[in-house]
Design an enzyme around this catalytic site. Structure first.
Site, PDB file in Angstrom:
ATOM      1  N   THR A   8      52.710  41.129  41.329  1.00  0.00           N
ATOM      2  CA  THR A   8      51.533  41.819  41.845  1.00  0.00           C
ATOM      3  C   THR A   8      51.056  42.927  40.910  1.00  0.00           C
ATOM      4  O   THR A   8      51.829  43.484  40.136  1.00  0.00           O
ATOM      5  CB  THR A   8      51.816  42.434  43.235  1.00  0.00           C
TER       6      THR A   8
ATOM      7  N   TYR B 211      42.010  40.292  54.812  1.00  0.00           N
ATOM      8  CA  TYR B 211      42.886  39.186  54.423  1.00  0.00           C
ATOM      9  C   TYR B 211      43.414  38.451  55.655  1.00  0.00           C
ATOM     10  O   TYR B 211      43.561  37.223  55.641  1.00  0.00           O
ATOM     11  CB  TYR B 211      44.057  39.708  53.594  1.00  0.00           C
TER      12      TYR B 211
ATOM     13  N   CYS C 215      41.345  43.046  41.668  1.00  0.00           N
ATOM     14  CA  CYS C 215      42.263  43.324  42.777  1.00  0.00           C
ATOM     15  C   CYS C 215      41.972  44.666  43.445  1.00  0.00           C
ATOM     16  O   CYS C 215      41.960  45.703  42.772  1.00  0.00           O
ATOM     17  CB  CYS C 215      43.696  43.313  42.246  1.00  0.00           C
TER      18      CYS C 215
ATOM     19  N   TRP D   9      49.765  36.874  37.167  1.00  0.00           N
ATOM     20  CA  TRP D   9      48.586  37.378  36.478  1.00  0.00           C
ATOM     21  C   TRP D   9      48.816  37.235  34.965  1.00  0.00           C
ATOM     22  O   TRP D   9      49.942  37.364  34.488  1.00  0.00           O
ATOM     23  CB  TRP D   9      48.357  38.850  36.809  1.00  0.00           C
TER      24      TRP D   9
END
Length: 326
Positions: free
Chosen positions: A106, A170, A39, A72
């Site tokens: 996140t 993105y 990430c 995650w």
């Protein structure tokens, strides 16, 4: 605009501060920084932690490169559990904070070890607080990444970088209409040209040392050829075809604290496997050849002092070392 990607930027706003004003005082050993090597947002926190020498004060949890729609996961650890937090999914720490937590799970996230709760996942503020609030636990010779006299300029450059580059890739990659894609594509490369012009005559983005602005730009540039050029259709040029930015990024990559946080295999696996709307087959490309990252960059000729009056960080702890290029 129809088809435009919009990032949810609502994060847990609590801060870990020296005075503990949000109820979370800075304490060595109390918190765990959870990241994924894949990430780019988490990469910032990993770099700052390394540069400031906070490894002993703030432990590191590593999620695997892939995840499902829920969370995650700690599938790199024995038994698939984080050895400190004892959880399989980062989601569990968010639900301990708020059983009805409604937003995305996140990284980076900082977790309070005693309670098992996430304190914050606000990646923008997190690195600033590691610089400003955690001074008591920084290593001797830690650089000043957010110097007071340069903060307005750092903030201005960082906001442009976030809007058009960090988030811009993105917006191009997740656009669902041609118009939205083309707008993001043009804004991205216009900003990369602007950055190239800025960096043609100076080694770093703001001042003559590494600052927060460089930390924010690097994670996107280092992923550019491996992911964004093809996967996100950001293909006017590769980074390796933009001479100034290629040399600048190699300079940082070869600086302790930057390249030693990068795992290209995990980066590629994350994007190409998780983003099935973009890459339905889940096939992960074998290239590009990473050996070019270690070639001479020549940026020393521009002067600058990478760490200012400070010193480079030592090598990463054994459990945090990434595989060598090859």
């Amino acid at each position: 605009m129809t088809g435009e990607f919009k990032r949810d930027q609502n994060y847990l706003p609590d801060r870990i501060t020296a005075d503990g004003r949000d109820g979370w005082p800075v304490e060595a050993g109390r918190y765990r920084l959870v990241i994924a090597r894949a990430c780019p947002w988490a990469n910032r926190a990993a770099i700052v932690r390394r540069l400031l020498g906070l490894e002993d004060a703030l432990s590191l949890g590593l999620c695997g490169p892939t995840h499902d729609e829920r969370s995650w996961t700690f599938d790199l650890d024995p038994g698939g559990r984080d050895p400190v937090l004892g959880i399989e999914r980062l989601q569990e720490a968010f639900f301990r904070r708020d059983p009805d937590y409604p937003r995305g799970i996140t990284v980076p996230a900082i977790v309070d070890r005693p309670s098992g709760q996430v304190v914050t996942n606000d990646f923008k503020q997190m690195t600033l607080d590691l610089s400003g609030e955690w001074r008591e636990h920084q290593r001797e010779g830690a650089p000043e990444l957010y110097p007071e006299p340069l903060r307005d300029e750092i903030d201005d450059v960082s906001e442009k970088v976030f809007r058009d580059v960090n988030n811009g890739v993105y917006q191009a990659g997740f656009a669902t209409t041609q118009e939205a894609y083309e707008q993001a594509y043009r804004a991205l490369f216009d900003r990369l040209d602007w950055l190239s012009d800025r960096l043609a005559g100076q080694r770093y983005l703001v001042g003559d040392t590494i600052t927060e602005a460089d930390v924010r730009l690097f994670p996107t540039l280092v992923r550019f050829d491996a992911v964004y050029h093809g996967h996100f259709k950001c293909n006017r040029q590769k980074l390796s075809e933009m001479p100034v930015l290629w040399a600048y990024t190699r300079d940082l990559f070869q600086t302790p604290g930057f390249g030693d946080t990068i795992d290209f295999e995990q980066i590629k696996e994350h994007y190409y496997v998780v983003h099935r709307t973009v890459n339905p087959t889940g096939i992960v490309p074998l290239g590009p050849d990473p050996s070019g990252w270690l070639t001479a960059h020549g940026r020393e000729e521009l002067g600058g002092r990478p760490f200012g009056d400070g010193t480079p960080p030592g090598p990463p702890p054994p459990g945090e070392r990434v595989p060598p290029l090859g």
